[in-house]
Design a protein around this motif. Structure first.
Motif: not given
Ligand code: MG
Length: 398
Positions: A13-17, A281-284
């Protein structure tokens, strides 16, 4: 520079918020720790799937105000009147599958065991990013899970600490340079004793030296079968032949995984033994937002030793199942679920677990199951394991 693809071949993904999360298995060990991470990082929780722990699920619903929760049918009457306004209650397996497919950014698949597979599949079919803690999904149906993810544009990231460690270590590395994946094992509570494992009690086996986990995985850590499941999980997840997956016992549980490269170099991933870190880490991934935890101390003695498969035959049984292929991993997993339950309820000796696994391997066939075969095969393997438990019990105490 951020690589375009992750070690599983998926686009990053490009960015993870902040994300909208669905948590399958919210009242279990991984589920509650996922909610800690959600609080740290400001995630929204839109769906919860609990089991039979009504009080915990109700408290989570009041804390997170999800649009829907699902619970086991037998506790539905205890949950329904206590839910906050705006939270819908769904029930049973159909309810769990419906919550798993809700509109969300990430589904954390943390229902343990074979029964976690169906809601995991529902999330994949909805095209979600699935943070996979349900290792049995990979073990019992690895190729099917990947096919489902690809057909529906779903993404997988591993939550299991060793696999999260491998993922991080492999990120940005050309896979043709990889010689072997190495999983670390704590060795469990019986690494150094007692000599006679036949007499150990469930209380002794549940006293894990480093990790805080649910009862099934804790017993599996004591037999090293958990590491066996993780070897199979790694083989399916990273599409790596079993010959290139190693296990090393590291009692301090601070190095989670290592990768051997063809140039002789070895890279490792280290961290405190706190499951909230691999969950986050798995989420982000591949981002690393800060966490409110003390840094890992580097002082001390860190040791590595070869696993003793004579003392812990369950690890060898998992490799054997992987080499056999076909329905062997699924049968082995079902047999272990039955055997561990029998041990925890006093119907099977600790060393009897490996006997039940050996019996399951003897029944394995080369036929690789499809989605429609899984439930019947699992039921058959459980029935055979139940018979093996009764035969072992009939032989009397050690
Ligand atoms: Mg693990």
């Amino acid at each position: 520079m951020r690589p375009e693809r992750d070690p599983l071949g998926q686009p990053l993904p490009d960015a993870v918020g902040p994300q909208r999360l669905v948590v399958l298995g919210s009242s279990g060990s991984i589920g509650t720790q996922t909610l800690d991470v959600a609080a740290w990082q400001g995630h929204e929780v839109v769906g919860l799937v609990g089991g039979r722990r009504a009080d915990e699920l109700v408290a989570q619903a009041h804390r997170w105000r999800p649009a829907a929760v699902s619970c086991a049918a037998e506790v539905a009457d205890a949950v329904r009147p206590r839910l906050p306004a705006g939270t819908r209650l769904l029930v049973g397996e159909a309810g769990a599958a419906e919550v798993a497919a809700m509109e969300a950014d990430v589904v954390v698949a943390a229902i343990p065991g074979f029964r976690g597979l169906a809601p995991t599949r529902a999330a994949l079919r909805a095209g979600r990013h699935v943070a996979l803690a349900n290792k049995e999904a990979m073990v019992c149906a690895g190729a099917l899970v990947w096919a489902e993810a690809q057909a529906h544009g779903a993404r997988l990231t591993p939550v299991d600490s060793e696999h999260a460690g491998l993922y991080q270590t492999l990120l940005g590395e050309p896979l043709e340079g990889v010689a072997a994946l190495v999983l670390t094992a704590s060795g469990g509570p019986f690494r150094t004793g007692p000599a006679n494992l036949a007499a150990v009690t469930p209380e002794q086996a549940l006293a894990h030296p480093t990790w805080r986990m649910g009862p099934k995985v804790t017993i599996d850590s004591a037999t090293l079968f958990n590491k066996g499941l993780e070897v199979l999980e790694a083989a399916f997840l990273f599409r790596m032949p079993l010959e290139r997956i190693e296990v090393v016992v590291h009692p301090q549980s601070l190095v989670h995984a290592l990768v051997r490269f063809h140039d002789g170099s070895v890279k490792a991933q280290l961290g405190p033994h706190d499951m909230r870190l691999p969950i986050q880490y798995a989420l982000h991934a591949p981002e690393r937002p800060p966490v409110p935890l003390a840094p890992l101390p580097l002082e001390g003695t860190w040791t590595f030793e070869r696993p003793d498969t004579g003392r812990f035959p369950a690890l060898a049984a998992a490799y054997a199942a992987g080499h056999k292929g076909g329905d062997a991993p699924l049968r082995l997993n079902a047999a272990d679920e039955v055997a561990v339950e029998a041990f925890l309820t006093g119907r099977l000796r600790f060393t009897g677990i490996a006997d039940v696994l050996a019996d399951a391997l003897a029944h394995a066939t080369a036929r690789t199951p499809g989605w429609d075969d899984l439930d019947a095969l699992d039921a058959e393997a459980r029935a055979l394991a139940g018979e093996a438990v009764r035969r072992a019990g009939a032989r009397g105490p050690a």
